[in-house]
Scaffold this motif. Sequence first.
Motif, short mmCIF file in Angstrom:
data_model
loop_
_atom_site.label_atom_id
_atom_site.label_comp_id
_atom_site.label_asym_id
_atom_site.label_seq_id
_atom_site.Cartn_x
_atom_site.Cartn_y
_atom_site.Cartn_z
N ILE A 115 -6.37 3.15 1.93
CA ILE A 115 -4.93 3.10 1.66
C ILE A 115 -4.75 3.31 0.17
O ILE A 115 -4.39 2.40 -0.59
CB ILE A 115 -4.31 1.76 2.12
N GLY A 116 -5.09 4.52 -0.25
CA GLY A 116 -5.11 4.83 -1.67
C GLY A 116 -6.44 4.52 -2.32
O GLY A 116 -6.66 4.90 -3.48
N ASP A 117 -7.33 3.85 -1.60
CA ASP A 117 -8.65 3.52 -2.14
C ASP A 117 -9.44 4.82 -2.37
O ASP A 117 -9.44 5.71 -1.52
CB ASP A 117 -9.42 2.63 -1.15
N HIS A 118 -10.10 4.88 -3.51
CA HIS A 118 -10.94 6.04 -3.86
C HIS A 118 -10.14 7.34 -3.84
O HIS A 118 -10.69 8.42 -3.59
CB HIS A 118 -12.14 6.12 -2.92
N GLY A 119 -8.83 7.23 -4.07
CA GLY A 119 -7.98 8.42 -4.09
C GLY A 119 -7.75 9.03 -2.72
O GLY A 119 -7.39 10.22 -2.63
N ASP A 165 1.58 -0.44 -2.34
CA ASP A 165 1.73 -1.87 -2.05
C ASP A 165 2.48 -2.06 -0.73
O ASP A 165 2.14 -2.93 0.08
CB ASP A 165 2.48 -2.57 -3.18
N ILE A 166 3.49 -1.23 -0.52
CA ILE A 166 4.26 -1.31 0.72
C ILE A 166 3.40 -0.91 1.91
O ILE A 166 3.42 -1.56 2.96
CB ILE A 166 5.53 -0.43 0.62
N LEU A 167 2.64 0.16 1.76
CA LEU A 167 1.78 0.60 2.86
C LEU A 167 0.73 -0.45 3.21
O LEU A 167 0.44 -0.69 4.40
CB LEU A 167 1.08 1.92 2.50
N ARG A 168 0.19 -1.11 2.20
CA ARG A 168 -0.77 -2.19 2.48
C ARG A 168 -0.10 -3.34 3.20
O ARG A 168 -0.70 -3.98 4.07
CB ARG A 168 -1.43 -2.65 1.18
N LEU A 192 2.53 9.39 -4.14
CA LEU A 192 2.83 8.01 -3.81
C LEU A 192 2.62 7.14 -5.04
O LEU A 192 1.61 7.26 -5.74
CB LEU A 192 1.91 7.53 -2.67
N THR A 193 3.57 6.27 -5.29
CA THR A 193 3.49 5.38 -6.44
C THR A 193 2.70 4.12 -6.08
O THR A 193 2.41 3.86 -4.90
CB THR A 193 4.90 4.96 -6.88
N ASP A 194 2.35 3.33 -7.09
CA ASP A 194 1.68 2.06 -6.84
C ASP A 194 2.54 1.16 -5.96
O ASP A 194 2.02 0.47 -5.08
CB ASP A 194 1.37 1.36 -8.16
N ARG A 195 3.84 1.17 -6.19
CA ARG A 195 4.74 0.35 -5.38
C ARG A 195 4.68 0.79 -3.93
O ARG A 195 4.64 -0.05 -3.01
CB ARG A 195 6.18 0.48 -5.92
N VAL A 200 8.66 5.13 3.35
CA VAL A 200 7.53 5.54 2.52
C VAL A 200 6.71 6.59 3.27
O VAL A 200 6.36 6.40 4.44
CB VAL A 200 6.64 4.32 2.19
N PRO A 201 6.40 7.71 2.62
CA PRO A 201 5.62 8.76 3.30
C PRO A 201 4.27 8.23 3.76
O PRO A 201 3.59 7.50 3.05
CB PRO A 201 5.45 9.83 2.22
#
Length: 486
Positions: A295-299, A250-253, A244-247, A230-231
């Motif tokens: 981690i994707g929060d707030h874009g 989820d992996i990064l988290r 980056l997708t939602d999936r 995952v990038p």
Amino acid sequence: MSRPNIVLVVMDTARARETVHERYDFLPELDRLAQTGTEYTETVASAPWTLPSHASLFTGTYPSKHGAHAGHKHLDEGLPTLAEAFQDGGYETIAVSNNTWISEEFGFARGFDTLYKTWQYVQTDIDLGEIARTKQGAEMMRALATRLAEGNPAINVANAIYGQFFRKRTDDGAKRTNEWIREWLADRNDDEPFFCFVNYLEPHLEYRPPESIVERFLPADVSYEEAMAVPQDAWGYIAGTVDLTDRQFDILRALYLAELAYLDRRLGELRRHLEAAGEFEDTVFVVTGDHGENIGDHGLMDPQYSLHETLLHVPLIIHGPGFETGQVDDLVQLTDLAPTLLDAADIDAPTLRDASQGQSFHPEVETPPREYAIAEYMAPQPSMDALRERVGILTDDLERFDRSLRAIRTDDEKLIRGSDGTRKFYELRHDPEEATNLTTERSERVDTLETTLDEWLDTFEHADTSGEVSMTDATEARLEDLGYLQ
């Protein structure tokens, strides 16, 4: 009674969301500390990234006073530091750093008898690691030959090989940190207490936790290989060149949680080293985070461009003499740790106390709770020029990051004010995710908080610093390895 040792541990990039309020079974060592010490559940960093936050931690002052931030990447002399106060108070002072920002090059060595940098196999001011990381084959050999004349050739080669082939094979330095501290504890002079500062780099980007730990956090249908693919290009994601997708988030988290779990094991190991040396019971053991993570929060990804709670709300647990078992929900700030630890060690340090903007929350000091907390983001990091060089032409949407930010937070509310005129007001109790900006609906309250913020800004002399600070090519290469663009 003899004065206690002080161990101050920073879990770099550890945010409160995963480490405070609830007892997660994946952090047993942190939980053990919290269950037998004091957990401060509403701890706020004064800045959202490493350099200014550590400067605040060491001086008890805010970025606009200490002057170390993206516009001036150095903690200049002038303000006394916590390490200097402990050194002057008769303590042995050591630091172990896994983050390149926390080094003598950026002004953080003052007051430490020893500053150990885990990214060097042999401690030296010359580092050839960037050559080994960035060049290959004959080109690498020519570059190494050119630089071998600088300093000690054998040490230079050892550091270059270590940086390329060994350092990141197992972790980001936590294992080596603990091994060094164990050896130091065995060899040290027991006649004087010690102040030991540790910066653990986990769970900083890139997330590369051990495979054996990751499996329990990943979704059932995700392999370790897929997770590692995952990038993790924060700046590409922010600029829109990486999707980056939602999936994938989820992996990064999951990887972030695994990094925390790995670091938790190392915290337990550090505690056991102190226990084996007969020091733990006489030690005030502090665990905190310098800032959080998006981690994707707030874009967003990485700890930049915002002052949301994902970046400012950090864990804080203090265990040891003077700190009873329990939980404290009052607002505290990392700027408050300096006077608090001086009180724990019974050190006067009037110069540091006078300069500090923090207030002690030591249990034996009768200090009223904070009415508000302050955070500052003095300049964008990376700058728009650096981001433009990385991703090309910036869109108008990205140009909005070219501003400074200040935040003022009470127990229940928060205002974020930008130098570009933007205002964001959140009711944290009802909106902990900071999803709904109520500036218009709560204009009167916004005005009140703005006035309080401006009055606070008028209470001290601001740092007179400007301009970039030079750094070696080796340091810049290491920072780029960590995802920082200069």
